[in-house]
Enzyme design. Structure first.
Site, PDB file in Angstrom:
ATOM      1  N   SER A  35      88.556  12.099   9.546  1.00 45.96           N
ATOM      2  CA  SER A  35      87.471  11.737  10.473  1.00 45.96           C
ATOM      3  C   SER A  35      87.429  12.605  11.729  1.00 45.96           C
ATOM      4  O   SER A  35      86.346  12.948  12.213  1.00 45.96           O
ATOM      5  CB  SER A  35      87.600  10.264  10.896  1.00 45.96           C
ATOM      6  OG  SER A  35      87.498   9.438   9.764  1.00 45.96           O
ATOM      7  N   SER A  42      88.982  14.473  -1.911  1.00 43.41           N
ATOM      8  CA  SER A  42      88.683  13.087  -2.300  1.00 43.41           C
ATOM      9  C   SER A  42      87.755  13.111  -3.504  1.00 43.41           C
ATOM     10  O   SER A  42      87.193  14.162  -3.854  1.00 43.41           O
ATOM     11  CB  SER A  42      88.007  12.352  -1.141  1.00 43.41           C
ATOM     12  OG  SER A  42      86.699  12.870  -0.954  1.00 43.41           O
ATOM     13  N   GLU A  51     100.688   3.924  -3.436  1.00 41.55           N
ATOM     14  CA  GLU A  51     100.412   3.152  -2.206  1.00 41.55           C
ATOM     15  C   GLU A  51     100.722   1.677  -2.413  1.00 41.55           C
ATOM     16  O   GLU A  51     100.389   1.088  -3.432  1.00 41.55           O
ATOM     17  CB  GLU A  51      98.952   3.315  -1.763  1.00 41.55           C
ATOM     18  CG  GLU A  51      98.641   2.478  -0.515  1.00 41.55           C
ATOM     19  CD  GLU A  51      97.372   2.884   0.239  1.00 41.55           C
ATOM     20  OE1 GLU A  51      96.896   4.015   0.057  1.00 41.55           O
ATOM     21  OE2 GLU A  51      96.875   2.047   1.002  1.00 41.55           O
ATOM     22  N   SER A  68      93.379   9.435  11.988  1.00 39.77           N
ATOM     23  CA  SER A  68      92.588  10.156  12.991  1.00 39.77           C
ATOM     24  C   SER A  68      92.714   9.460  14.331  1.00 39.77           C
ATOM     25  O   SER A  68      92.841   8.229  14.400  1.00 39.77           O
ATOM     26  CB  SER A  68      91.114  10.214  12.560  1.00 39.77           C
ATOM     27  OG  SER A  68      90.924  11.284  11.655  1.00 39.77           O
ATOM     28  N   ASP A 122      93.121  13.053  -3.163  1.00 37.51           N
ATOM     29  CA  ASP A 122      93.214  11.952  -2.197  1.00 37.51           C
ATOM     30  C   ASP A 122      92.599  10.688  -2.824  1.00 37.51           C
ATOM     31  O   ASP A 122      91.481  10.736  -3.350  1.00 37.51           O
ATOM     32  CB  ASP A 122      92.425  12.370  -0.945  1.00 37.51           C
ATOM     33  CG  ASP A 122      92.657  11.476   0.245  1.00 37.51           C
ATOM     34  OD1 ASP A 122      93.705  10.807   0.308  1.00 37.51           O
ATOM     35  OD2 ASP A 122      91.783  11.468   1.148  1.00 37.51           O
ATOM     36  N   ASP A 181      95.896   5.585  -6.260  1.00 37.55           N
ATOM     37  CA  ASP A 181      95.740   4.491  -5.296  1.00 37.55           C
ATOM     38  C   ASP A 181      95.477   3.184  -6.044  1.00 37.55           C
ATOM     39  O   ASP A 181      94.349   2.824  -6.339  1.00 37.55           O
ATOM     40  CB  ASP A 181      94.593   4.807  -4.335  1.00 37.55           C
ATOM     41  CG  ASP A 181      94.460   3.746  -3.252  1.00 37.55           C
ATOM     42  OD1 ASP A 181      95.169   2.716  -3.332  1.00 37.55           O
ATOM     43  OD2 ASP A 181      93.639   3.937  -2.340  1.00 37.55           O
ATOM     44  N   ASN A 197      97.483  11.842   7.162  1.00 31.48           N
ATOM     45  CA  ASN A 197      96.146  12.169   6.664  1.00 31.48           C
ATOM     46  C   ASN A 197      95.096  12.124   7.767  1.00 31.48           C
ATOM     47  O   ASN A 197      94.961  11.107   8.456  1.00 31.48           O
ATOM     48  CB  ASN A 197      95.726  11.122   5.609  1.00 31.48           C
ATOM     49  CG  ASN A 197      96.440  11.287   4.300  1.00 31.48           C
ATOM     50  OD1 ASN A 197      97.426  12.010   4.208  1.00 31.48           O
ATOM     51  ND2 ASN A 197      95.940  10.603   3.277  1.00 31.48           N
TER      52      ASN A 197
HETATM   53  P1  13P Z   1      90.885   9.130   8.785  1.00 31.04           P
HETATM   54  O1  13P Z   1      89.587   8.497   8.425  1.00 31.04           O
HETATM   55  O2  13P Z   1      91.581   8.354   9.851  1.00 31.04           O
HETATM   56  O3  13P Z   1      90.746  10.566   9.159  1.00 31.04           O
HETATM   57  O4  13P Z   1      91.843   9.047   7.504  1.00 31.04           O
HETATM   58  C1  13P Z   1      91.720   9.984   6.463  1.00 31.04           C
HETATM   59  C2  13P Z   1      92.513   9.606   5.260  1.00 31.04           C
HETATM   60  O5  13P Z   1      93.356   8.725   5.260  1.00 31.04           O
HETATM   61  C3  13P Z   1      92.253  10.359   4.032  1.00 31.04           C
HETATM   62  O6  13P Z   1      92.954   9.838   2.947  1.00 31.04           O
HETATM   63  O1  G3H Z   2      90.203   8.436   2.832  1.00 35.20           O
HETATM   64  C1  G3H Z   2      89.067   8.871   2.762  1.00 35.20           C
HETATM   65  C2  G3H Z   2      88.794  10.255   3.208  1.00 35.20           C
HETATM   66  O2  G3H Z   2      88.448  10.286   4.565  1.00 35.20           O
HETATM   67  C3  G3H Z   2      87.774  10.893   2.334  1.00 35.20           C
HETATM   68  O3  G3H Z   2      86.508  10.388   2.588  1.00 35.20           O
HETATM   69  O4  G3H Z   2      85.602   9.717   0.363  1.00 35.20           O
HETATM   70  O5  G3H Z   2      84.068  10.250   2.293  1.00 35.20           O
HETATM   71  O6  G3H Z   2      85.325  12.068   1.137  1.00 35.20           O
HETATM   72  P1  G3H Z   2      85.305  10.622   1.520  1.00 35.20           P
HETATM   73 ZN    ZN Z   3      93.227   7.720   2.998  1.00 35.33          ZN
END
Ligand code: 13P
Ligand code: G3H
Ligand code: ZN
Length: 332
Positions: A280, A56, A147, A237, A93, A115, A277
């Site tokens: 969490s 990310s 998306e 998640s 991401d 995105d 994905n």
């Molecule tokens: P979760 O927060 O449900 O794990 O989703 C992660 C995600 O979509 C990362 O792009």
């Molecule tokens: O979609 C988001 C992911 O869980 C990444 O989270 O931006 O805190 O690294 P982050």
């Molecule tokens: Zn995401």
């Protein structure tokens, strides 16, 4: 300028084709540090699963993009050393701009997400198309995820009833105008550990929250309009209650946690959803074990003895996902 093939990585093209026809989903696990990456690779080698390593923007800021890129290279070599060369994708991401996507592509990412889901439709199309044109014209084709629709999320104060589900009427136009390789959709998942507000859920007699079901009707409509096209689910998640309880037992506070039940993800993985994905759940597993060790062994101060057990738990969690939820085990 580095091409991903120099790092031993692959793009998502072939992986998604096989996943859609095979009725399983490729795991897309986020990583920010060495222990997360080691556990992902260990689990995916052990279960013979392809994997998408997700970075990310937050991860880039935390860990530095050069370090992450070289860690991904190390990951492919680590898999080889463990005895099985699984396909590894390095994916951006939630890319927020053309410049960020370009930067990642030029530094060795094999796949990026742009995105534009928060933008007006035409602007999302224009931005996504621009990223695709750049990514697809590289010497080694870089795949792009776009998306449509916005995930619900307690953080955004968006309730599931009023979330911006993907409109099936838009998907054909979006895919044909942009030429994206895969499409992330919104059917009721959301990011983080609180995927729904308590008043959107029902409760078991012992107070455990049961979320509203995913909108499989929307997914089916999208599949009919885009037969065989790779679909992506973010926010997937499951927020295992055992980890939430362990974190709370050892001093944490995570009230109102609720995720997406595994059976629903299993059902989605059998459809055109070919990338799921998960971030969490890994955070919860690591935090649960780190808290336990810190409370049970107050004399411990070597981070290896705190992070090591957390890494082992994470590996178990990812192996379980590959085997029992996504169906990616044995597909590498
Ligand atoms: P979760 O927060 O449900 O794990 O989703 C992660 C995600 O979509 C990362 O792009
Ligand atoms: O979609 C988001 C992911 O869980 C990444 O989270 O931006 O805190 O690294 P982050
Ligand atoms: Zn995401």
């Amino acid at each position: 300028m580095t091409s991903y093939t120099e790092l031993g990585l692959v793009n998502t093209k072939e992986l998604f084709k096989k996943a859609v026809s095979g009725g399983y989903a490729i795991p897309a696990y986020n990583f920010n540090n060495m222990e997360q990456l080691q556990s992902i690779i260990q689990a995916c080698v052990e279960t013979k699963s392809p994997v998408i390593l997700q970075v990310s923007n937050g991860a880039r800021k935390y860990a530095n993009q050069n370090i992450l890129k070289n860690m991904a290279k190390g990951a492919t070599e680590y898999a080889h050393e463990l005895g099985y060369d699984i396909p590894v994708v390095l994916h951006l991401d939630h890319g927020s701009s053309f410049e960020l996507c370009k930067d990642c592509i030029e530094s060795g990412f094999s796949s990026v997400m742009i995105d534009g889901s928060h933008l007006p439709y035409d602007e999302n199309v224009a931005l996504t198309k621009k990223v695709c044109e750049f990514a697809h014209s590289q010497k080694d084709y870089v795949t792009v995820e776009g998306e449509l629709g916005q995930l619900a999320g307690v953080e955004d104060d968006v309730s599931s009833e009023h979330s911006h589900y993907t409109q099936p009427s838009e998907v054909v136009d979006f895919v044909s105008k942009t030429k994206v390789d895969s499409l992330a959709i919104s059917i009721g998942t959301s990011h983080g550990r609180m995927k729904f507000k308590p008043d959107q859920c029902t409760k078991t007699p012992d107070g455990i929250l049961i979320p509203p079901p995913l909108r499989f009707d929307i997914l089916e409509e999208i599949e009919k309009k885009l037969p065989g096209f790779p679909i992506v689910l973010h926010g997937s998640s499951s927020v295992p209650i055992e980890y939430v309880h362990m974190i709370e037992k050892y001093g944490g506070k995570l009230s109102d946690s609720v995720g997406i039940p595994e059976e629903q993800l299993r059902k989605a993985a059998k459809s055109a959803v070919c990338k799921i994905n998960i971030d969490s759940d890994g955070r919860l597993a690591m935090t649960a074990i780190m808290r336990k060790v810190l409370v049970e062994k107050p004399e411990e101060f070597d981070p290896r003895n705190i992070l090591g057990p957390a890494r082992d738990e994470l590996k178990k969690l990812y192996a379980h996902k590959n085997q029992n939820v996504l169906g990616s085990a044995g597909q590498a």
